[in-house]
Design a protein around this motif. Structure first.
Motif, PDB file in Angstrom:
ATOM      1  N   UNK A   1       0.832  -1.204   0.000  1.00  0.00           N
ATOM      2  CA  UNK A   1       0.000   0.000   0.000  1.00  0.00           C
ATOM      3  C   UNK A   1       0.867   1.255   0.000  1.00  0.00           C
ATOM      4  N   UNK A   2       1.905   1.260   0.806  1.00  0.00           N
ATOM      5  CA  UNK A   2       2.779   2.433   0.913  1.00  0.00           C
ATOM      6  C   UNK A   2       3.477   2.724  -0.413  1.00  0.00           C
ATOM      7  N   UNK A   3       3.933   1.693  -1.089  1.00  0.00           N
ATOM      8  CA  UNK A   3       4.577   1.884  -2.396  1.00  0.00           C
ATOM      9  C   UNK A   3       3.600   2.447  -3.418  1.00  0.00           C
ATOM     10  N   UNK A   4       2.347   2.004  -3.334  1.00  0.00           N
ATOM     11  CA  UNK A   4       1.314   2.529  -4.230  1.00  0.00           C
ATOM     12  C   UNK A   4       1.086   4.021  -3.971  1.00  0.00           C
ATOM     13  N   UNK A   5       1.074   4.386  -2.703  1.00  0.00           N
ATOM     14  CA  UNK A   5       0.871   5.786  -2.323  1.00  0.00           C
ATOM     15  C   UNK A   5       1.984   6.661  -2.885  1.00  0.00           C
ATOM     16  N   UNK A   6       3.210   6.184  -2.762  1.00  0.00           N
ATOM     17  CA  UNK A   6       4.368   6.963  -3.213  1.00  0.00           C
ATOM     18  C   UNK A   6       4.349   7.217  -4.719  1.00  0.00           C
ATOM     19  N   UNK A   7       3.738   6.300  -5.459  1.00  0.00           N
ATOM     20  CA  UNK A   7       3.720   6.420  -6.921  1.00  0.00           C
ATOM     21  C   UNK A   7       2.426   7.042  -7.453  1.00  0.00           C
ATOM     22  N   UNK A   8       1.480   7.265  -6.566  1.00  0.00           N
ATOM     23  CA  UNK A   8       0.148   7.704  -6.986  1.00  0.00           C
ATOM     24  C   UNK A   8       0.051   9.222  -7.131  1.00  0.00           C
ATOM     25  N   UNK A   9      -0.884   9.642  -7.975  1.00  0.00           N
ATOM     26  CA  UNK A   9      -1.166  11.074  -8.145  1.00  0.00           C
ATOM     27  C   UNK A   9      -2.424  11.505  -7.391  1.00  0.00           C
ATOM     28  N   UNK A  10      -3.021  10.585  -6.645  1.00  0.00           N
ATOM     29  CA  UNK A  10      -4.224  10.914  -5.886  1.00  0.00           C
ATOM     30  C   UNK A  10      -3.883  11.776  -4.671  1.00  0.00           C
ATOM     31  N   UNK A  11      -4.907  12.352  -4.073  1.00  0.00           N
ATOM     32  CA  UNK A  11      -4.750  13.159  -2.859  1.00  0.00           C
ATOM     33  C   UNK A  11      -5.063  12.283  -1.649  1.00  0.00           C
ATOM     34  N   UNK A  12      -4.123  12.209  -0.716  1.00  0.00           N
ATOM     35  CA  UNK A  12      -4.291  11.315   0.424  1.00  0.00           C
ATOM     36  C   UNK A  12      -4.573  12.078   1.714  1.00  0.00           C
ATOM     37  N   UNK A  13      -5.494  11.509   2.487  1.00  0.00           N
ATOM     38  CA  UNK A  13      -5.898  12.075   3.769  1.00  0.00           C
ATOM     39  C   UNK A  13      -5.570  11.060   4.860  1.00  0.00           C
ATOM     40  N   UNK A  14      -4.776  11.473   5.831  1.00  0.00           N
ATOM     41  CA  UNK A  14      -4.429  10.593   6.948  1.00  0.00           C
ATOM     42  C   UNK A  14      -5.620  10.573   7.893  1.00  0.00           C
ATOM     43  N   UNK A  15      -6.374   9.472   7.851  1.00  0.00           N
ATOM     44  CA  UNK A  15      -7.657   9.406   8.552  1.00  0.00           C
ATOM     45  C   UNK A  15      -7.675   8.348   9.642  1.00  0.00           C
ATOM     46  N   UNK A  16      -6.561   8.239  10.356  1.00  0.00           N
ATOM     47  CA  UNK A  16      -6.559   7.417  11.563  1.00  0.00           C
ATOM     48  C   UNK A  16      -7.387   8.141  12.618  1.00  0.00           C
ATOM     49  N   UNK A  17      -8.040   7.393  13.490  1.00  0.00           N
ATOM     50  CA  UNK A  17      -8.861   8.046  14.504  1.00  0.00           C
ATOM     51  C   UNK A  17      -8.016   9.052  15.291  1.00  0.00           C
ATOM     52  N   UNK A  18      -8.468  10.288  15.426  1.00  0.00           N
ATOM     53  CA  UNK A  18      -7.665  11.333  16.076  1.00  0.00           C
ATOM     54  C   UNK A  18      -7.646  11.229  17.600  1.00  0.00           C
ATOM     55  N   UNK A  19      -6.997  10.168  18.076  1.00  0.00           N
ATOM     56  CA  UNK A  19      -6.841   9.961  19.516  1.00  0.00           C
ATOM     57  C   UNK A  19      -5.380  10.151  19.935  1.00  0.00           C
ATOM     58  N   UNK A  20      -4.563  10.643  18.997  1.00  0.00           N
ATOM     59  CA  UNK A  20      -3.172  10.998  19.272  1.00  0.00           C
ATOM     60  C   UNK A  20      -2.957  12.460  18.895  1.00  0.00           C
ATOM     61  N   UNK A  21      -2.094  13.171  19.634  1.00  0.00           N
ATOM     62  CA  UNK A  21      -1.770  14.553  19.264  1.00  0.00           C
ATOM     63  C   UNK A  21      -0.837  14.589  18.053  1.00  0.00           C
ATOM     64  N   UNK A  22      -0.668  15.771  17.514  1.00  0.00           N
ATOM     65  CA  UNK A  22       0.115  15.947  16.285  1.00  0.00           C
ATOM     66  C   UNK A  22       1.525  15.382  16.398  1.00  0.00           C
ATOM     67  N   UNK A  23       2.187  15.591  17.530  1.00  0.00           N
ATOM     68  CA  UNK A  23       3.564  15.125  17.679  1.00  0.00           C
ATOM     69  C   UNK A  23       3.655  13.609  17.512  1.00  0.00           C
TER      70      UNK A  23
END
Length: 206
Positions: free
Chosen positions: A103-125
């Motif tokens: 999946x990660x390799x596909x992301x690196x080669x893709x032209x799509x727009x990606x949204x990091x949508x893990x549940x927001x239960x962690x702070x930005x850091x």
């Protein structure tokens, strides 16, 4: 196309419950907190955060307030404790992460727009570290969910609606890739869902 991506069980092969075991062991060991009941309190606060359904406080403020009330220790104490852990010890958890390389390799080669949508239960850091764990860059995503910029969690439809509104995009132009019913909740707002096990589907799109 806008692709919403879950993290645990999707971008990484570790399931959320597996990661939690290492996370809590590391947290207790680093902070030297002897009372193991704190783990139950942290999990209880997380469950309440996931059920949260208002905009009075962002996820981080809500969580810290709740933790302070349940433990009798100040918000400042917990903020400093967690953020010190995230800065100095949390990066070592990279050693137990199993990236979903296909999946990660596909992301690196893709032209799509990606949204990091893990549940927001962690702070930005912590989120920034988690992205680094799998050798992706913050710039690989047009939007990254964190406790600071979120007021809701999956499976609340408002989690998805807020992102759609912020990015000014339509559900029909989006897909959610994940591994749980929390991710499948995207269907409630019109965002198609693909389970991570359906490799043929997401490979053909990416």
């Amino acid at each position: 196309m806008y692709i919403f991506l879950d993290y645990d069980g999707t971008l990484i092969k570790n399931k959320e419950e597996d990661f939690q075991k290492y996370y809590f062991y590391s947290f207790l060991n680093y902070t030297n907190i002897k009372d193991k009941k704190i783990i139950d309190i942290i999990l209880e606060c997380t469950k309440e955060l996931i059920k949260k359904n208002d905009r009075k406080e962002n996820n981080l403020d809500f969580y810290m307030n709740l933790l302070a009330k349940k433990t009798g220790k100040s918000q400042e104490y917990w903020y400093n404790t967690f953020f010190d852990f995230y800065e100095k010890e949390f990066p070592n958890l990279k050693n137990i992460i199993i990236p979903n390389k296909k999946l990660i390799n596909k992301i690196k080669k893709s032209n799509h727009n990606f949204i990091f949508a893990s549940n927001p239960v962690f702070p930005e850091i912590a989120i920034n570290h988690r992205i680094n764990f799998i050798n992706l860059d913050l710039n690989d995503f047009i939007y990254i969910s964190t406790m600071e910029n979120s007021y809701f969690c999956k499976p609340n439809p408002n989690y998805f609606l807020d992102i759609l509104k912020k990015l000014k995009i339509k559900p029909a132009d989006c897909i959610m890739i994940g591994d749980t019913d929390f991710d499948r909740a995207s269907l409630k707002v019109g965002i198609d869902f693909i389970h991570i096990s359906e490799e043929d589907k997401w490979e053909s799109i990416l």
